[in-house]
Design a protein around this motif. Structure first.
Motif, PDB file in Angstrom:
ATOM      1  N   GLY A  17       0.849  -1.294   0.158  1.00 55.83           N
ATOM      2  CA  GLY A  17       0.074   0.001   0.139  1.00 55.83           C
ATOM      3  C   GLY A  17       0.828   1.375  -0.190  1.00 55.83           C
ATOM      4  O   GLY A  17       0.570   2.316  -0.664  1.00 55.83           O
ATOM      5  N   LEU A  18       1.863   1.276   0.798  1.00 57.58           N
ATOM      6  CA  LEU A  18       2.802   2.549   0.704  1.00 57.58           C
ATOM      7  C   LEU A  18       3.395   2.608  -0.815  1.00 57.58           C
ATOM      8  O   LEU A  18       3.828   3.718  -1.042  1.00 57.58           O
ATOM      9  CB  LEU A  18       3.950   2.057   1.911  1.00 57.58           C
ATOM     10  CG  LEU A  18       3.380   2.193   3.352  1.00 57.58           C
ATOM     11  CD1 LEU A  18       4.635   2.051   4.246  1.00 57.58           C
ATOM     12  CD2 LEU A  18       2.778   3.276   3.816  1.00 57.58           C
ATOM     13  N   SER A  19       4.031   1.410  -1.293  1.00 60.69           N
ATOM     14  CA  SER A  19       4.511   1.513  -2.405  1.00 60.69           C
ATOM     15  C   SER A  19       3.480   2.152  -3.763  1.00 60.69           C
ATOM     16  O   SER A  19       4.122   3.156  -4.388  1.00 60.69           O
ATOM     17  CB  SER A  19       4.979   0.164  -2.977  1.00 60.69           C
ATOM     18  OG  SER A  19       5.388   0.145  -4.553  1.00 60.69           O
ATOM     19  N   ASN A 105      -2.707   7.411   5.045  1.00 59.73           N
ATOM     20  CA  ASN A 105      -3.509   6.197   4.767  1.00 59.73           C
ATOM     21  C   ASN A 105      -2.948   5.411   3.682  1.00 59.73           C
ATOM     22  O   ASN A 105      -2.917   5.961   2.560  1.00 59.73           O
ATOM     23  CB  ASN A 105      -4.980   6.989   4.697  1.00 59.73           C
ATOM     24  CG  ASN A 105      -6.109   5.890   5.158  1.00 59.73           C
ATOM     25  OD1 ASN A 105      -5.868   4.597   5.273  1.00 59.73           O
ATOM     26  ND2 ASN A 105      -7.557   6.471   5.112  1.00 59.73           N
ATOM     27  N   LEU A 106      -3.664   4.065   3.482  1.00 64.01           N
ATOM     28  CA  LEU A 106      -3.350   3.266   2.419  1.00 64.01           C
ATOM     29  C   LEU A 106      -4.447   3.611   1.345  1.00 64.01           C
ATOM     30  O   LEU A 106      -5.615   3.674   1.797  1.00 64.01           O
ATOM     31  CB  LEU A 106      -3.163   1.942   2.804  1.00 64.01           C
ATOM     32  CG  LEU A 106      -1.939   1.569   3.760  1.00 64.01           C
ATOM     33  CD1 LEU A 106      -2.020   0.175   4.094  1.00 64.01           C
ATOM     34  CD2 LEU A 106      -0.561   2.216   3.469  1.00 64.01           C
ATOM     35  N   PHE A 327      -3.629  13.185   2.780  1.00 67.87           N
ATOM     36  CA  PHE A 327      -2.888  12.310   3.761  1.00 67.87           C
ATOM     37  C   PHE A 327      -3.926  11.200   4.256  1.00 67.87           C
ATOM     38  O   PHE A 327      -3.417  10.380   4.579  1.00 67.87           O
ATOM     39  CB  PHE A 327      -2.235  12.981   4.859  1.00 67.87           C
ATOM     40  CG  PHE A 327      -1.710  12.647   5.955  1.00 67.87           C
ATOM     41  CD1 PHE A 327      -0.248  11.961   5.884  1.00 67.87           C
ATOM     42  CD2 PHE A 327      -2.162  12.337   7.205  1.00 67.87           C
ATOM     43  CE1 PHE A 327       0.474  11.583   6.891  1.00 67.87           C
ATOM     44  CE2 PHE A 327      -1.454  11.901   8.225  1.00 67.87           C
ATOM     45  CZ  PHE A 327      -0.389  11.229   8.164  1.00 67.87           C
ATOM     46  N   SER A 328      -4.949  11.801   4.706  1.00 65.03           N
ATOM     47  CA  SER A 328      -5.875  10.869   5.243  1.00 65.03           C
ATOM     48  C   SER A 328      -6.958  10.069   4.682  1.00 65.03           C
ATOM     49  O   SER A 328      -7.398   9.345   5.067  1.00 65.03           O
ATOM     50  CB  SER A 328      -6.883  11.788   6.519  1.00 65.03           C
ATOM     51  OG  SER A 328      -5.950  12.521   7.596  1.00 65.03           O
ATOM     52  N   GLY A 355     -11.898   6.004   5.666  1.00 63.43           N
ATOM     53  CA  GLY A 355     -12.141   4.782   6.394  1.00 63.43           C
ATOM     54  C   GLY A 355     -11.990   4.891   8.034  1.00 63.43           C
ATOM     55  O   GLY A 355     -12.407   5.751   8.454  1.00 63.43           O
ATOM     56  N   ASP A 356     -11.339   3.967   8.388  1.00 60.64           N
ATOM     57  CA  ASP A 356     -11.026   4.185   9.710  1.00 60.64           C
ATOM     58  C   ASP A 356      -9.835   4.927  10.210  1.00 60.64           C
ATOM     59  O   ASP A 356      -9.398   4.892  11.609  1.00 60.64           O
ATOM     60  CB  ASP A 356     -11.076   2.788  10.398  1.00 60.64           C
ATOM     61  CG  ASP A 356     -10.016   1.748  10.177  1.00 60.64           C
ATOM     62  OD1 ASP A 356      -8.969   2.356   9.571  1.00 60.64           O
ATOM     63  OD2 ASP A 356      -9.863   1.008  10.715  1.00 60.64           O
ATOM     64  N   PHE A 357      -9.144   5.449   9.144  1.00 53.67           N
ATOM     65  CA  PHE A 357      -7.878   6.190   9.704  1.00 53.67           C
ATOM     66  C   PHE A 357      -7.926   7.148  10.517  1.00 53.67           C
ATOM     67  O   PHE A 357      -7.169   7.266  11.583  1.00 53.67           O
ATOM     68  CB  PHE A 357      -7.222   6.732   8.387  1.00 53.67           C
ATOM     69  CG  PHE A 357      -5.870   7.268   8.221  1.00 53.67           C
ATOM     70  CD1 PHE A 357      -4.847   6.435   8.279  1.00 53.67           C
ATOM     71  CD2 PHE A 357      -5.722   8.604   8.498  1.00 53.67           C
ATOM     72  CE1 PHE A 357      -3.640   6.915   8.557  1.00 53.67           C
ATOM     73  CE2 PHE A 357      -4.418   9.301   8.504  1.00 53.67           C
ATOM     74  CZ  PHE A 357      -3.337   8.522   8.395  1.00 53.67           C
TER      75      PHE A 357
END
Length: 422
Positions: A17-19, A105-106, A327-328, A355-357
């Protein structure tokens, strides 16, 4: 905020996800710190247990007249070592929390991958972009010619990226904001909120502005932050709360001034009202059940689109790629309105499913009937719409050859029946 347990369970998925966000892997670093922390916690628990056990043995030996000196030395040593292990546990916990708080967030699986806005994907276009049989003027030229938009006066008062609106243009901006607020409350079921315009650190952290984006905000000498959007106070109303599942979704809206430093916007949109330090916006926030947040995201996007449809303004909806999301957000729809003066679509709303972030950061949860535990809610936010940019769009799309501006029919009741600003 990310769930540490989910990183333990699927580190490869986390790094993947980060990638997609264009970021380096972080799971190994996080899990190494986590392993060290759990080792420190285990050592702390074992030393505490041994100290308690040894203390009991000392009491028994003394009672029976035995020699307890060795055990007493051991307990003394444990008392010296336990605080260090406890401090290591706390320090590692703080380090892990800081890393997790700094990671965006992913993205959702269906978000297109790409490095920047060039990879955004158009979903749909509504209406036909307006064209004229005369040269279309930018809003700032129109406003200056009417004598109702004063950037020089604002600069004298406050510096760059401010404006003074006068007369019927000031009233038109007020009319647009009231029209939007009435639409979101009366037709779309949002509850109107009048929130504080200043918030504490915890609220700015909860929605993801802090700690990473403090330079984008204005801070007062009392330690408060001026809100960059009503998303911050509205979403944080659920912070540290546990709501009943039956209350979901909770839908809120607010018309507020917003304040942004535009720290990363040097040289961008320096003319006109497109990018200002102070502006008005109608914000929509939904607190949704995790199983229905995608459905709520689509609904919220439609609520924003309806404003432009009723104003008769052409627009397009795009889904932001992984490299262009905030970001979120886990998924974002941008709505871009057509501006004839610029001959291009410009953003007027971003509608995001987080989401739940954010919920994890602010501990916003819900409880289902018959279940012992709680779950994190999903939070969504979106502009419904940015009032200043809507004013720009109305001015440019409803301009006339003589420099006057027709007032859209839905706004005339808010303008005392005025049909043309000239």
């Amino acid at each position: 905020m990310h769930d540490l347990k989910s990183i333990r369970d699927n580190p490869d998925g986390f790094d993947a996800g980060l990638s997609r966000r264009g970021l380096e892997p972080r799971a190994a670093q996080i899990l190494d710190l986590d392993a060290r922390r759990r080792a420190a916690q285990t050592a702390f628990q074992e030393m505490q247990a041994r100290r308690n056990d040894a203390s009991k043995q000392i009491g028994a030996l003394k009672k029976s007249g035995g020699d307890a000196s060795a055990l007493m030395d051991e307990v003394a040593g444990l008392k010296e070592r336990i605080p260090a292990v406890e401090e290591e546990d706390k320090a590692l916990g703080v380090e892990i929390e800081a890393i997790l708080a700094s990671i965006p967030n992913l993205p959702a699986e269906d978000v297109p991958e790409g490095p920047d806005e060039s990879a955004n994907v158009e979903l749909r276009v509504w209406g036909t972009p307006k064209s004229f049989d005369f040269p279309a003027l930018d809003h700032d030229v129109l406003g200056a010619q009417l004598g109702l938009m004063d950037f020089d006066g604002a600069a004298k008062l406050s510096g760059a990226r401010f404006v003074v609106l006068k007369g019927q243009l000031a009233r038109l901006q007020r009319a647009i904001g009231q029209f939007m607020l009435d639409l979101q409350t009366d037709e779309h079921g949002y509850t109107e909120i009048d929130p504080p315009l200043m918030v504490k650190d915890g609220a700015a952290f909860g929605t993801g502005q802090l700690p990473k984006f403090g330079e984008d905000l204005f801070k007062t000498n009392t330690g408060h932050w001026l809100i960059p959007t009503a998303e911050v106070p509205l979403t944080n109303l659920l912070g540290d709360e546990i709501v009943d599942e039956k209350q979901l979704p909770i839908r809120m809206t607010a018309l507020t001034p917003c304040f942004r430093s535009e720290a990363g916007a040097a040289g961008k949109d320096t003319r006109g009202m497109i990018r200002q330090h102070q502006f008005h916006k109608v914000e929509m926030v939904s607190i949704a059940h995790p199983d229905r947040s995608d459905e709520e995201h689509a609904r919220m996007t439609q609520c924003a689109e309806t404003v432009l449809q009723k104003l008769g303004l052409a627009y397009r909806v795009i889904v932001l790629c992984t490299g262009d999301m905030g970001f979120s957000a886990r998924k974002t729809h941008d709505i871009e309105v057509w501006l004839p003066g610029q001959q291009r679509f410009r953003e007027i709303s971003s509608v995001s499913n987080c989401g739940d972030f954010q919920a994890r950061r602010m501990k916003a949860r819900f409880k289902s009937e018959g279940e012992k535990g709680t779950r994190f809610v999903h939070t969504l936010n979106g502009s419904g719409l940015a009032v200043g940019r809507a004013l720009i769009a109305v001015m440019e799309n409803y301009q006339r050859a003589d420099g006057s501006i027709e007032v859209p029919s839905v706004l005339r009741p808010y303008m005392g029946g005025v049909e043309v600003i000239g």
